[in-house]
Write an enzyme that holds these catalytic residues in place. Sequence first.
Site, PDB file in Angstrom:
ATOM      1  N   HIS A 103      -7.351   4.875   1.543  1.00 27.94           N
ATOM      2  CA  HIS A 103      -7.141   4.206   0.502  1.00 27.94           C
ATOM      3  C   HIS A 103      -7.204   5.030  -1.045  1.00 27.94           C
ATOM      4  CE1 HIS A 103      -6.006   0.935  -1.134  1.00 27.94           C
ATOM      5  NE2 HIS A 103      -6.698   1.050  -2.101  1.00 27.94           N
ATOM      6  N   TYR A 120      -4.190   6.174  -3.767  1.00 32.57           N
ATOM      7  CA  TYR A 120      -3.794   7.131  -5.895  1.00 32.57           C
ATOM      8  C   TYR A 120      -3.585   8.343  -5.929  1.00 32.57           C
ATOM      9  CZ  TYR A 120      -5.243   1.791  -5.749  1.00 32.57           C
ATOM     10  OH  TYR A 120      -5.747   0.233  -5.384  1.00 32.57           O
ATOM     11  N   HIS A 126       5.379  -3.922   2.531  1.00 31.69           N
ATOM     12  CA  HIS A 126       4.609  -3.659   1.404  1.00 31.69           C
ATOM     13  C   HIS A 126       4.730  -2.641   0.395  1.00 31.69           C
ATOM     14  CE1 HIS A 126       1.155  -2.937  -1.272  1.00 31.69           C
ATOM     15  NE2 HIS A 126       0.903  -2.657   0.170  1.00 31.69           N
ATOM     16  N   PHE A 127       4.188  -1.708   1.154  1.00 35.74           N
ATOM     17  CA  PHE A 127       3.922   0.191   0.928  1.00 35.74           C
ATOM     18  C   PHE A 127       5.562   1.489   0.808  1.00 35.74           C
ATOM     19  CE2 PHE A 127       3.177   1.147   5.475  1.00 35.74           C
ATOM     20  CZ  PHE A 127       3.549   1.749   5.371  1.00 35.74           C
ATOM     21  N   HIS A 128       6.584   0.308   1.189  1.00 35.90           N
ATOM     22  CA  HIS A 128       8.024   0.942   0.119  1.00 35.90           C
ATOM     23  C   HIS A 128       8.185   0.281  -0.909  1.00 35.90           C
ATOM     24  CE1 HIS A 128       8.478   1.669   5.048  1.00 35.90           C
ATOM     25  NE2 HIS A 128       8.897   3.030   3.757  1.00 35.90           N
ATOM     26  N   ARG A 131       4.184  -4.188  12.904  1.00 39.23           N
ATOM     27  CA  ARG A 131       4.863  -2.981  12.433  1.00 39.23           C
ATOM     28  C   ARG A 131       4.666  -1.230  13.656  1.00 39.23           C
ATOM     29  NH1 ARG A 131       0.095  -0.519   8.902  1.00 39.23           N
ATOM     30  NH2 ARG A 131       1.649   0.840   8.473  1.00 39.23           N
ATOM     31  N   ARG A 132       5.147  -0.693  13.447  1.00 43.69           N
ATOM     32  CA  ARG A 132       5.394   0.562  14.677  1.00 43.69           C
ATOM     33  C   ARG A 132       5.579   0.426  15.903  1.00 43.69           C
ATOM     34  NH1 ARG A 132      -0.883   3.246  12.436  1.00 43.69           N
ATOM     35  NH2 ARG A 132      -0.104   4.017  10.570  1.00 43.69           N
TER      36      ARG A 132
END
Lengths: 555, 158
Positions: A230, A234, A381-383, A444-445
């Site tokens: 996680h 950041y 989301h993470f794109h 996903r994946r």
Amino acid sequence: MSTPVVASPEGFELPEGQRRVIRWMIYLAFFALSIGILNGLGQALNYARIDILQYFPRMRTYHQGLTVHGVVNAIVFTFAFSNGFLALTTARALARPLNGGLLWAAFGSMVMGFLLAAFAMATGRASVLYTFYPPLMAHWSYYLGLALLVVSTWIIAVALFVALAGWRGENPRQRIPLLAFISTATYAMWCLASIGIAVEVVALLLPWSLGLVENVDPLLSRTLFWYSGHPIVYFWLLPAYVSWYAMVPKHAGGELFSDSLTRVVFVLFLLLSIPTGFHHQYADPGIATGMKAVHATLTFGVFFSSLITAFSIMYALEIGARRRGEKGLVSWFLKLDWKNPALLAQILAMLTFTLGGITRLINASYNLNQVIHNTAWIPGHFHMTVGSAVTLSFMGIAYWLVPYLTRRELVGRGLARAQAWLYALGVLIMARGLISGGLNGMPRRTLIMEAPYDDATWRLAGMLTGLGGTLMFVGGMLFFFVLVGTALFGKKMMGTVDIPFTVTHEGPATTGWAVKLDRYRYWVLATIILILIAYGPFLVSYLPGNFTSPGYQLF
Amino acid sequence: MTPAKIERIFLTLSASMLLVFLGAFFYSAFGMGMHLPGWGGTIDPAAVRATPPFDQPGVREVAPGRYEVVMLGMAWAYQPSEIRVPAGSEVTFIATATDVVHGLHIEGTRVNFMLIPGQIARLTYTFEEPGEHRIVCHEYCGVGHHLMHGTIIVEGVE
Ligand SMILES: [Cu+2]
């Protein structure tokens, strides 16, 4: 009183040797990104049922491509860029060269790590994705490669903190220049955060993949991974935040409002980034729900610092626009200098990041996560976070950084603007596809193209994913044209060039509580206490662990 | 209004919003019983098939209207791969993996958790409406990952 965020605003020249190693670090970052983007196209088109991976040399499976995509983008690209960029910002902010030997050592470690991991991935010995959950077992060279990539960030951290200690020795009782503080805070956070993955790789996975021990503990490995996994987001994001806080206001002709609030944000990231890893393990058995709730609460705490950031950056931009003579309540936004590709790319990155932030809040929302866990929603989301907030910001930064490092003027400003628009539009379309597919249960994946359980509602989702991914790919290629064009053919710049940096409207406090923000010793101690609270109960009840899984190579 | 005041208002609103969200999902979890999987016990993956209840995977009625589904995930199938329960039943899934990490998601429901070798997962869910749901493995588990799926049929009760 306005205060610059660096120690010697009148100018500071980095020694040419250090400029060179930083330049190579940045080139390495974007070289990795070019491989990542190419593989990304293959991934996106898979959702649209178009198989181009079969034409890639040495590419045998979809998941081999997905592993390459994840590792080179999320680890090599981000690490190499941070290493180069934050080394530069720290040196410039302190007006002090770093230790050149350490910079080269970090570069060497990074190249070695990259080569080892690339060997393992290219030969199909490590198709385990960038999360490499055991007991799927990759070749040891993959784990060693990843370890060396992490080591290179540690070497940079040493270089930064040696320089900071030297500066403080010579400037006792002075506040750390803001740019140096937020750059080093990023590395302080990551040094504490990377312990988990280091222990996982060195103590568990390397001996296991070398055949020295027979079994591994899958849950303990996952927990160590997410301890780092996680905060790593950041570590990707904070270099972009450094730019948003310390450089973007300058591009926009504005200024940053508060020095203290900026330091508070980075201290919050240091404190709260790490004790939140269980929110990636909400769906895991073996971890008490009460501890998951603790991590959920702290995750919301980190989100607060992103909300402060939204305020501070928007306000800095507004100051810039108003100085250009704009009076309207919201129309000032249109008056920003949209012609400057460095600013444009980063504003578009921020706008897509808003959606990335909202979806992040949904993922972190405890049982709400059960609706979308491990569906295509997650890459959707993470794109919009690492795929755009980070990547598009780094591209925007490159539009001044590469000219600075090469002393050549940017080639193709129009192309650079088109690049940013195409890329941002592509991200939004692709995320729309993945998110809607995920809400309809698309995992996903997964090699969706060949899955026996096709679903009619996934067709449109897949097509949008393929279309968006293609636009991102084109945007990415334009970026590389501009980058290579600048490095090779840019007009030589005369005289000295400096990096862009802003001033703060409310400078660093000289009295009161805010002075204590610079005391790393206290914040690191507080972070360790929070980590013990967050992970201690689990480890105490779980250790010595359940080492019962042999390795599997099902790829 | 001074910038400092606007800043204070923005931050107060932000913090309040986050607190309301936190309250809402903790109420749904601990007040309404929508739980995440938690501590469920450990098991030796090599001995799964000899260890109760996994020696007999399948569906069992444990009380009127209450069922237990004992389930195994392996490369690349679920056992059982087809589950039938009557509408309105409260079903507790007890599941683990025999080899690598797998996932289990019953589409259209919040039954969504990981199957981790060595760990036993438990989750309870009530299927109110009759219908058919696909079950997919959503964690990469090797080259056959996309083949791993199952079905749950919630039968109408006359
Ligand atoms: Cu599976």
